[in-house]
Design a protein around this motif. Structure first.
Motif, PDB file in Angstrom:
ATOM      1  N   ASN A   1       0.814  -1.211   0.000  1.00 53.96           N
ATOM      2  CA  ASN A   1       0.000   0.000   0.000  1.00 53.96           C
ATOM      3  C   ASN A   1       0.853   1.269   0.000  1.00 53.96           C
ATOM      4  OD1 ASN A   1      -2.430  -1.342  -0.178  1.00 53.96           O
ATOM      5  ND2 ASN A   1      -2.660  -1.486   2.043  1.00 53.96           N
ATOM      6  N   PHE A   2       1.997   1.242   0.662  1.00 50.89           N
ATOM      7  CA  PHE A   2       2.907   2.394   0.593  1.00 50.89           C
ATOM      8  C   PHE A   2       3.413   2.588  -0.838  1.00 50.89           C
ATOM      9  CE2 PHE A   2       3.781   2.460   5.312  1.00 50.89           C
ATOM     10  CZ  PHE A   2       3.446   3.787   5.487  1.00 50.89           C
ATOM     11  N   GLN A   3       3.741   1.492  -1.503  1.00 54.99           N
ATOM     12  CA  GLN A   3       4.205   1.598  -2.884  1.00 54.99           C
ATOM     13  C   GLN A   3       3.115   2.161  -3.784  1.00 54.99           C
ATOM     14  OE1 GLN A   3       5.582  -2.384  -3.604  1.00 54.99           O
ATOM     15  NE2 GLN A   3       7.624  -1.972  -2.769  1.00 54.99           N
ATOM     16  N   LEU A   4       1.872   1.717  -3.577  1.00 53.68           N
ATOM     17  CA  LEU A   4       0.756   2.272  -4.350  1.00 53.68           C
ATOM     18  C   LEU A   4       0.570   3.759  -4.069  1.00 53.68           C
ATOM     19  CD1 LEU A   4      -1.883  -0.600  -4.065  1.00 53.68           C
ATOM     20  CD2 LEU A   4      -0.639   0.110  -6.119  1.00 53.68           C
ATOM     21  N   ALA A   5       0.722   4.157  -2.804  1.00 51.77           N
ATOM     22  CA  ALA A   5       0.581   5.570  -2.442  1.00 51.77           C
ATOM     23  C   ALA A   5       1.646   6.414  -3.119  1.00 51.77           C
ATOM     24  CB  ALA A   5       0.662   5.733  -0.922  1.00 51.77           C
ATOM     25  N   LEU A   6       2.861   5.900  -3.216  1.00 47.88           N
ATOM     26  CA  LEU A   6       3.927   6.645  -3.877  1.00 47.88           C
ATOM     27  C   LEU A   6       3.671   6.796  -5.377  1.00 47.88           C
ATOM     28  CD1 LEU A   6       7.078   5.203  -2.073  1.00 47.88           C
ATOM     29  CD2 LEU A   6       6.126   7.518  -1.869  1.00 47.88           C
ATOM     30  N   LYS A   7       2.997   5.838  -5.973  1.00 47.21           N
ATOM     31  CA  LYS A   7       2.702   5.883  -7.407  1.00 47.21           C
ATOM     32  C   LYS A   7       1.458   6.720  -7.722  1.00 47.21           C
ATOM     33  CE  LYS A   7       4.649   1.324  -8.332  1.00 47.21           C
ATOM     34  NZ  LYS A   7       4.332  -0.045  -8.726  1.00 47.21           N
ATOM     35  N   SER A   8       0.651   7.007  -6.700  1.00 48.59           N
ATOM     36  CA  SER A   8      -0.622   7.696  -6.948  1.00 48.59           C
ATOM     37  C   SER A   8      -0.390   9.141  -7.370  1.00 48.59           C
ATOM     38  CB  SER A   8      -1.513   7.643  -5.714  1.00 48.59           C
ATOM     39  OG  SER A   8      -1.048   8.545  -4.741  1.00 48.59           O
ATOM     40  N   GLU A   9      -1.341   9.659  -8.113  1.00 46.29           N
ATOM     41  CA  GLU A   9      -1.248  11.042  -8.584  1.00 46.29           C
ATOM     42  C   GLU A   9      -2.444  11.846  -8.082  1.00 46.29           C
ATOM     43  OE1 GLU A   9      -0.633  11.147 -12.802  1.00 46.29           O
ATOM     44  OE2 GLU A   9       0.943   9.656 -12.697  1.00 46.29           O
ATOM     45  N   GLY A  10      -3.008  11.472  -6.956  1.00 44.46           N
ATOM     46  CA  GLY A  10      -4.181  12.141  -6.416  1.00 44.46           C
ATOM     47  C   GLY A  10      -3.815  13.424  -5.699  1.00 44.46           C
ATOM     48  N   SER A  11      -4.818  14.021  -5.110  1.00 41.58           N
ATOM     49  CA  SER A  11      -4.622  15.269  -4.378  1.00 41.58           C
ATOM     50  C   SER A  11      -3.993  14.993  -3.012  1.00 41.58           C
ATOM     51  CB  SER A  11      -5.975  15.967  -4.192  1.00 41.58           C
ATOM     52  OG  SER A  11      -6.786  15.201  -3.312  1.00 41.58           O
ATOM     53  N   ILE A  12      -3.601  16.051  -2.345  1.00 45.68           N
ATOM     54  CA  ILE A  12      -3.000  15.942  -1.015  1.00 45.68           C
ATOM     55  C   ILE A  12      -3.977  15.280  -0.046  1.00 45.68           C
ATOM     56  CG2 ILE A  12      -2.133  17.281   0.956  1.00 45.68           C
ATOM     57  CD1 ILE A  12      -0.174  17.244  -1.335  1.00 45.68           C
ATOM     58  N   GLU A  13      -5.251  15.623  -0.140  1.00 47.42           N
ATOM     59  CA  GLU A  13      -6.256  15.041   0.761  1.00 47.42           C
ATOM     60  C   GLU A  13      -6.391  13.543   0.521  1.00 47.42           C
ATOM     61  OE1 GLU A  13      -7.218  17.816  -1.297  1.00 47.42           O
ATOM     62  OE2 GLU A  13      -6.599  19.177   0.311  1.00 47.42           O
ATOM     63  N   GLN A  14      -6.356  13.128  -0.752  1.00 50.37           N
ATOM     64  CA  GLN A  14      -6.446  11.700  -1.078  1.00 50.37           C
ATOM     65  C   GLN A  14      -5.212  10.962  -0.558  1.00 50.37           C
ATOM     66  OE1 GLN A  14      -6.921  12.097  -5.320  1.00 50.37           O
ATOM     67  NE2 GLN A  14      -9.140  11.661  -5.222  1.00 50.37           N
ATOM     68  N   LEU A  15      -4.053  11.585  -0.730  1.00 49.62           N
ATOM     69  CA  LEU A  15      -2.817  10.980  -0.233  1.00 49.62           C
ATOM     70  C   LEU A  15      -2.868  10.846   1.283  1.00 49.62           C
ATOM     71  CD1 LEU A  15       0.018   9.895  -0.861  1.00 49.62           C
ATOM     72  CD2 LEU A  15       0.866  12.225  -0.619  1.00 49.62           C
ATOM     73  N   ARG A  16      -3.320  11.895   1.944  1.00 50.40           N
ATOM     74  CA  ARG A  16      -3.421  11.860   3.409  1.00 50.40           C
ATOM     75  C   ARG A  16      -4.379  10.760   3.866  1.00 50.40           C
ATOM     76  NH1 ARG A  16      -2.192  14.575   7.885  1.00 50.40           N
ATOM     77  NH2 ARG A  16      -3.690  14.605   9.590  1.00 50.40           N
ATOM     78  N   SER A  17      -5.533  10.642   3.258  1.00 48.42           N
ATOM     79  CA  SER A  17      -6.480   9.597   3.677  1.00 48.42           C
ATOM     80  C   SER A  17      -5.915   8.211   3.371  1.00 48.42           C
ATOM     81  CB  SER A  17      -7.845   9.795   3.024  1.00 48.42           C
ATOM     82  OG  SER A  17      -7.826   9.446   1.658  1.00 48.42           O
TER      83      SER A  17
END
Length: 186
Positions: free
Chosen positions: A90-106
């Protein structure tokens, strides 16, 4: 006593001294019979064989115990690491994501919850800190905050979370505590 009687009888000429190889040995000091010697040698060989077998058996048991200990260690590590592999994914997926700051935080909050669940599955629980009375067995004070609102030595801020595994402390919580000058600590 019987030997003295025999020696006296020989000296008085009543008995003849037994003939021996050296001429001076008595019958008691004669070499054992060949069959008795063979029997003792056979017994010795059996004991040496048994000793060699026992030594080999002991070495095999020691090696087997070492391998079993390593297998248990590997099994324990694999069972401990397994819950954290999903967290890493899940950390690897979070690093690859291109969402907003709020999406990253959640997303990071969800990963943190997943990590806490994995630790709880291993009986690792956080140490109670904020709001608790300072306990030097489970807390490590990094400083104090002067205040009149809270009782003296109450934990006001947690800097780093502490953890226990069942009743054993893994690491103390790093905290800041209240220093209330209106209360006198005795």
């Amino acid at each position: 006593m019987q030997e003295e009687t025999t020696v006296q009888a020989v000296q008085e000429g009543e008995l003849e001294a037994p003939a021996t190889e050296a001429g001076t040995q008595t019958q008691e000091h004669a070499l054992p019979a060949p069959s008795e010697l063979d029997q003792v040698k056979a017994e010795r060989d059996q004991l040496l064989d048994r000793l060699a077998r026992l030594q080999a058996e002991f070495d095999n048991a020691r090696k087997r115990e070492g391998k079993e200990r390593q297998d248990v260690r590997d099994y324990t590590v694999s069972n401990t690491v397994e819950p954290f592999l999903g967290v890493m994914d899940n950390f690897q997926l979070a690093l690859k994501s291109e969402g907003s700051i709020e999406q990253l935080r959640s997303g990071v909050e969800l990963i943190l919850k997943q990590m806490e669940d994995a630790l709880r599955g291993l009986n690792v629980v956080p140490v109670e800190a904020v709001g608790a009375q300072f306990d030097p067995r489970i807390h490590e004070a990094l400083g104090s905050i002067e205040t009149k609102e809270f009782p003296d030595h109450q934990v006001l801020e947690e800097i780093r979370r502490g953890y226990r595994i069942r009743d054993k402390l893994l690491r103390p919580a790093l905290v800041r505590i209240a220093a209330n000058p209106s209360q006198i600590s005795e």
